[in-house]
Scaffold this active site. Structure first.
Site, PDB file in Angstrom:
ATOM      1  N   GLU A 192       6.702   2.810  11.677  1.00  0.00           N
ATOM      2  CA  GLU A 192       5.258   2.854  11.937  1.00  0.00           C
ATOM      3  C   GLU A 192       4.863   1.764  12.932  1.00  0.00           C
ATOM      4  O   GLU A 192       4.068   1.988  13.838  1.00  0.00           O
ATOM      5  CB  GLU A 192       4.482   2.671  10.623  1.00  0.00           C
TER       6      GLU A 192
ATOM      7  N   GLU B 231       0.848  -1.204   0.000  1.00  0.00           N
ATOM      8  CA  GLU B 231       0.000   0.000   0.000  1.00  0.00           C
ATOM      9  C   GLU B 231       0.884   1.255   0.000  1.00  0.00           C
ATOM     10  O   GLU B 231       0.640   2.208  -0.743  1.00  0.00           O
ATOM     11  CB  GLU B 231      -0.914  -0.015   1.224  1.00  0.00           C
ATOM     12  N   HIS B 232       1.948   1.250   0.818  1.00  0.00           N
ATOM     13  CA  HIS B 232       2.888   2.375   0.859  1.00  0.00           C
ATOM     14  C   HIS B 232       3.595   2.563  -0.494  1.00  0.00           C
ATOM     15  O   HIS B 232       3.758   3.681  -0.976  1.00  0.00           O
ATOM     16  CB  HIS B 232       3.946   2.140   1.939  1.00  0.00           C
TER      17      HIS B 232
END
Length: 419
Positions: free
Chosen positions: A125, A48-49
């Site tokens: 993260e 996704e990143h």
């Protein structure tokens, strides 16, 4: 509401809503963390990143700058069963957004520099969102204990030691397998007409070649659970203790007729706000809780979880609070609920559904998440009617069948005191 397929297999849903001159554009890929290869946890979220990096047609950051320049917003999220990318913009920019999304569906540039830099981002993260948060650490451990076989036991963000090893080969394999038009759903909600959306979609997404057909999403299923498990975390950073009790229950996809709707209403009656049994008994009458709630996570491809949660007040012990919450669950399993109680819960539930449809992004999410796990537009449209048909006997039956104390997993979050 219009629903159609492009020639390359991409499903498109258009929900016209002319109350404001904005449009929400979402692309849902039918691939989430539960679809990852064994040992590659975190690759779905990592990818996704990577979707925000350069493509053969656009420099890194160009898409974000284009959205910002017109005062729009964009983001993405990864879940167990899907990954979604979304933009909210003026209708005049819809074609441009489709162009960017269609481009990154197949044209990403994945080199080692991009992989290394972004891998550091997801590791950080994980440290900030999970490792620095005792509640998140406990949630992970409870999930890993609740699920004995299904991939939902693995955190969406991934396990640290596996995330550290993710590489370009892993990313490329995930991209090539899942990021294809025939494995995606486009949802457009807002100030648009279906014919316009269809023409724009055919001009952009329609030009992307269909990928190979994916096999059915058949995953490991849970064995019968016959034990009561407890997970405890004591941490000096915890100031307010709390508990959760969780059960494996069917989802809308795996339940027998009417069961998932009954579980949704059971959660509403038991712990859906300040009119619920848990709140009235534990917070208002007994005064032993600061908060008490229940939830049913029914929008899963495989089985789901039902959770009861609470925090004690004043001198009340966590054990007393959990025992009182367990007693409320057992009371419904034994005695059921009244017709009036159920009717009130239905009114609250359906009213929430109706009011939520005032928000474009909620509408887009509702259709997208249902279609991404194999549901249909009809499922979404008929949902309020199915909720209305639930009977008191169904509520009692699902409580007795699934919320069995001896088959539950409890999580305790405690302050750490010096010995």
């Amino acid at each position: 509401m219009t629903d159609f397929l492009l020639d390359n297999g991409m499903e498109v849903v258009v929900i016209p809503d002319h109350r404001a001159p904005i449009v929400t554009h979402m692309v849902w890929y039918k691939a989430g963390s539960a679809d990852e290869p064994i040992g590659k946890s975190g690759i779905a979220h990592f990818f996704e990143h990577l979707m925000f990096k350069a493509t053969t047609n656009h420099a890194a950051g160009e898409f974000d700058r284009a959205v910002s320049a017109i005062g729009g917003s964009n983001n993405a999220f990864t879940s167990y069963d899907y990954t979604a990318f979304h933009e909210t913009v003026a209708p005049s920019a819809l074609g441009e957004m489709m162009g960017f999304e269609a481009d990154r569906m197949r044209n990403l540039i994945l080199n080692d520099d991009v992989i290394t830099t972004e891998r550091d981002v997801i590791l950080e993260e994980r440290r900030s969102r999970i490792d620095n948060n005792p509640e998140a650490v406990l949630d992970e451990e409870v999930d890993a204990t609740l699920w004995q076989n299904q991939p939902y036991r693995i955190p969406v963000i991934g396990w640290m030691q596996e995330m550290e090893q993710l590489n370009r080969t892993d990313a490329k394999a995930f991209y090539d397998k899942y990021y294809t038009p025939n494995n995606a759903v486009l949802v457009v909600a807002g100030d648009v007409e279906p014919e316009t959306v269809k023409a724009l979609a055919e001009k952009t997404y329609g030009k992307v070649a269909r990928g190979p057909d994916l096999p059915p999403r058949i995953r490991p299923v849970e064995p019968e659970q016959n034990t009561k498990r407890t997970v405890t975390l004591s941490d000096a950073r915890v100031s307010v203790p709390s508990f959760s009790t969780r059960w494996v229950v069917p989802s809308y996809r795996t339940a027998e007729h009417g069961e998932a709707e009954a579980l949704d209403l059971l959660a509403e009656i038991l712990g859906g706000g300040n009119r619920s049994r848990l709140y009235q008994q534990l917070v208002v009458k007994q005064g032993i809780a600061t908060e008490a709630s229940a939830s049913f996570q029914g929008d899963m491809l495989d089985d789901a979880q039902f959770t009861v949660h609470g925090s004690p007040r004043g001198g009340a012990s966590l054990a007393d609070l959990k025992a009182a919450a367990d007693a409320e669950v057992a009371r419904i399993a034994k005695d059921g609920v009244t017709s009036e109680e159920l009717d009130n819960a239905k009114d609250r539930y359906v009213r929430t559904l109706i009011f939520a449809q005032d928000e474009q992004d909620y509408l887009a999410n509702m259709y997208g998440s249902t279609l991404a796990i194999g549901g249909t537009v009809k499922d979404v449209e008929e949902w309020p009617d199915r909720i209305r048909k639930v009977t008191p006997d169904q509520i009692k039956a699902v409580a007795a069948r699934y919320l069995v104390s001896d088959h539950s997993t409890a999580g305790y979050l405690l302050p750490k005191t010096e010995n």
